[in-house]
Design a protein around this motif. Structure first.
Motif, PDB file in Angstrom:
ATOM      1  N   UNK A   1       1.907  -2.898  -3.020  1.00 31.00           N
ATOM      2  CA  UNK A   1       1.961  -2.808  -4.488  1.00 31.00           C
ATOM      3  C   UNK A   1       3.395  -2.566  -4.957  1.00 31.00           C
ATOM      4  N   UNK A   2       4.066  -1.593  -4.336  1.00 32.76           N
ATOM      5  CA  UNK A   2       5.454  -1.321  -4.730  1.00 32.76           C
ATOM      6  C   UNK A   2       6.347  -2.532  -4.484  1.00 32.76           C
ATOM      7  N   UNK A   3       6.139  -3.189  -3.354  1.00 36.80           N
ATOM      8  CA  UNK A   3       7.007  -4.299  -2.991  1.00 36.80           C
ATOM      9  C   UNK A   3       6.760  -5.558  -3.777  1.00 36.80           C
ATOM     10  N   UNK A   4       5.500  -5.973  -3.838  1.00 42.86           N
ATOM     11  CA  UNK A   4       5.234  -7.301  -4.378  1.00 42.86           C
ATOM     12  C   UNK A   4       4.700  -7.295  -5.805  1.00 42.86           C
ATOM     13  N   UNK A   5       4.243  -6.172  -6.305  1.00 44.04           N
ATOM     14  CA  UNK A   5       3.838  -6.082  -7.706  1.00 44.04           C
ATOM     15  C   UNK A   5       5.005  -5.564  -8.549  1.00 44.04           C
ATOM     16  N   UNK A   6       5.646  -4.484  -8.052  1.00 42.80           N
ATOM     17  CA  UNK A   6       6.754  -3.894  -8.810  1.00 42.80           C
ATOM     18  C   UNK A   6       8.119  -4.430  -8.386  1.00 42.80           C
ATOM     19  N   UNK A   7       8.179  -5.231  -7.331  1.00 41.63           N
ATOM     20  CA  UNK A   7       9.414  -5.899  -6.948  1.00 41.63           C
ATOM     21  C   UNK A   7      10.458  -5.024  -6.274  1.00 41.63           C
ATOM     22  N   UNK A   8      10.055  -3.946  -5.634  1.00 46.10           N
ATOM     23  CA  UNK A   8      11.007  -3.082  -4.928  1.00 46.10           C
ATOM     24  C   UNK A   8      11.283  -3.693  -3.560  1.00 46.10           C
ATOM     25  N   UNK A   9      12.510  -4.147  -3.365  1.00 48.81           N
ATOM     26  CA  UNK A   9      12.864  -4.899  -2.171  1.00 48.81           C
ATOM     27  C   UNK A   9      12.716  -4.082  -0.895  1.00 48.81           C
ATOM     28  N   UNK A  10      13.050  -2.807  -0.938  1.00 49.26           N
ATOM     29  CA  UNK A  10      12.919  -1.962   0.244  1.00 49.26           C
ATOM     30  C   UNK A  10      11.455  -1.890   0.696  1.00 49.26           C
ATOM     31  N   UNK A  11      10.534  -1.757  -0.243  1.00 51.06           N
ATOM     32  CA  UNK A  11       9.102  -1.723   0.085  1.00 51.06           C
ATOM     33  C   UNK A  11       8.642  -3.072   0.643  1.00 51.06           C
ATOM     34  N   UNK A  12       9.191  -4.156   0.117  1.00 50.36           N
ATOM     35  CA  UNK A  12       8.875  -5.484   0.654  1.00 50.36           C
ATOM     36  C   UNK A  12       9.295  -5.575   2.117  1.00 50.36           C
ATOM     37  N   UNK A  13      10.506  -5.103   2.392  1.00 50.01           N
ATOM     38  CA  UNK A  13      11.036  -5.177   3.755  1.00 50.01           C
ATOM     39  C   UNK A  13      10.192  -4.350   4.724  1.00 50.01           C
ATOM     40  N   UNK A  14       9.850  -3.147   4.316  1.00 50.64           N
ATOM     41  CA  UNK A  14       9.032  -2.293   5.183  1.00 50.64           C
ATOM     42  C   UNK A  14       7.644  -2.901   5.364  1.00 50.64           C
ATOM     43  N   UNK A  15       7.072  -3.453   4.306  1.00 51.08           N
ATOM     44  CA  UNK A  15       5.751  -4.076   4.390  1.00 51.08           C
ATOM     45  C   UNK A  15       5.767  -5.281   5.326  1.00 51.08           C
ATOM     46  N   UNK A  16       6.850  -6.055   5.288  1.00 47.89           N
ATOM     47  CA  UNK A  16       6.940  -7.234   6.147  1.00 47.89           C
ATOM     48  C   UNK A  16       7.098  -6.868   7.625  1.00 47.89           C
ATOM     49  N   UNK A  17       7.407  -5.633   7.898  1.00 49.84           N
ATOM     50  CA  UNK A  17       7.391  -5.138   9.287  1.00 49.84           C
ATOM     51  C   UNK A  17       6.062  -4.449   9.578  1.00 49.84           C
ATOM     52  N   UNK A  18       5.604  -3.615   8.660  1.00 51.41           N
ATOM     53  CA  UNK A  18       4.440  -2.764   8.911  1.00 51.41           C
ATOM     54  C   UNK A  18       3.124  -3.539   8.988  1.00 51.41           C
ATOM     55  N   UNK A  19       2.930  -4.536   8.140  1.00 49.23           N
ATOM     56  CA  UNK A  19       1.660  -5.261   8.138  1.00 49.23           C
ATOM     57  C   UNK A  19       1.436  -5.997   9.467  1.00 49.23           C
TER      58      UNK A  19
END
Length: 175
Positions: free
Chosen positions: A93-111
């Motif tokens: 949600x933080x990464x892809x809904x709110x556009x926070x790049x750091x959350x996107x990066x962590x999600x792309x590793x964590x998922x």
């Protein structure tokens, strides 16, 4: 300039343009590929080549790791599922809904690493239920490693594509 700006200037929070993110991504997938259910993969070909003590060492270490994974799943599996779901949902949600790049990066590793964790648990259950030894055990571990590598390749590709898109979309100055 206050301390907040100084810290964020030193630690670039734009992950996809940061070399350290790509080094961390490579290290995560290298480690995930090397440790099959927590067992160093170099033990598998050594056991096949030398047999004897190498084979017994592999089987002993696999048995320890299998028992540990199954125990953790039995004792705290529900809590781990709830916690993992909450963390991944928050990151997505933080990464892809709110556009926070750091959350996107962590999600792309964590998922994808969560998928590898589920695959490890599934492999541990298969080894335990079938009571695998010798050649059958080595084949199962090799299959697990190949599946982990496929997940890793897809993950790295998707992350690279998303990172390039982000870098082209945002630009070098962050705006």
């Amino acid at each position: 300039m206050d301390w907040y700006e100084t810290v964020f200037e030193l630690i670039d929070m734009r992950s996809f343009s940061n070399l350290w993110f790509w080094i961390a991504l490579a290290a995560v997938w290298s480690t995930a590929s090397h440790y099959v259910i927590g067992v160093p993969f170099d033990m598998v070909p050594r056991a096949a080549k030398h047999g004897g003590q190498s084979e017994r060492d592999l089987e002993t270490l696999v048995q320890i790791r299998v028992n540990r994974l199954l125990f953790i799943a039995k004792v705290s599996g529900l809590w781990l599922v709830a916690l993992t779901t909450a963390v991944l949902s928050t990151l997505l949600v933080l990464g892809f809904w709110y556009g926070i790049e750091f959350a996107q990066a962590v999600a792309l590793i964590a998922v994808p690493m969560t998928l590898v964790g589920l695959l490890s648990l599934s492999t541990a259950r298969l080894i335990h239920m079938a009571d695998l030894h010798g050649e059958a055990l080595r084949k199962r571990l090799i299959r697990h490693r190949h599946a982990t590598q496929v997940i890793g390749m897809i993950s790295i590709f998707v992350t690279a594509m998303w990172g390039m898109y982000q870098n082209m979309n945002v630009g070098p100055l962050g705006g």
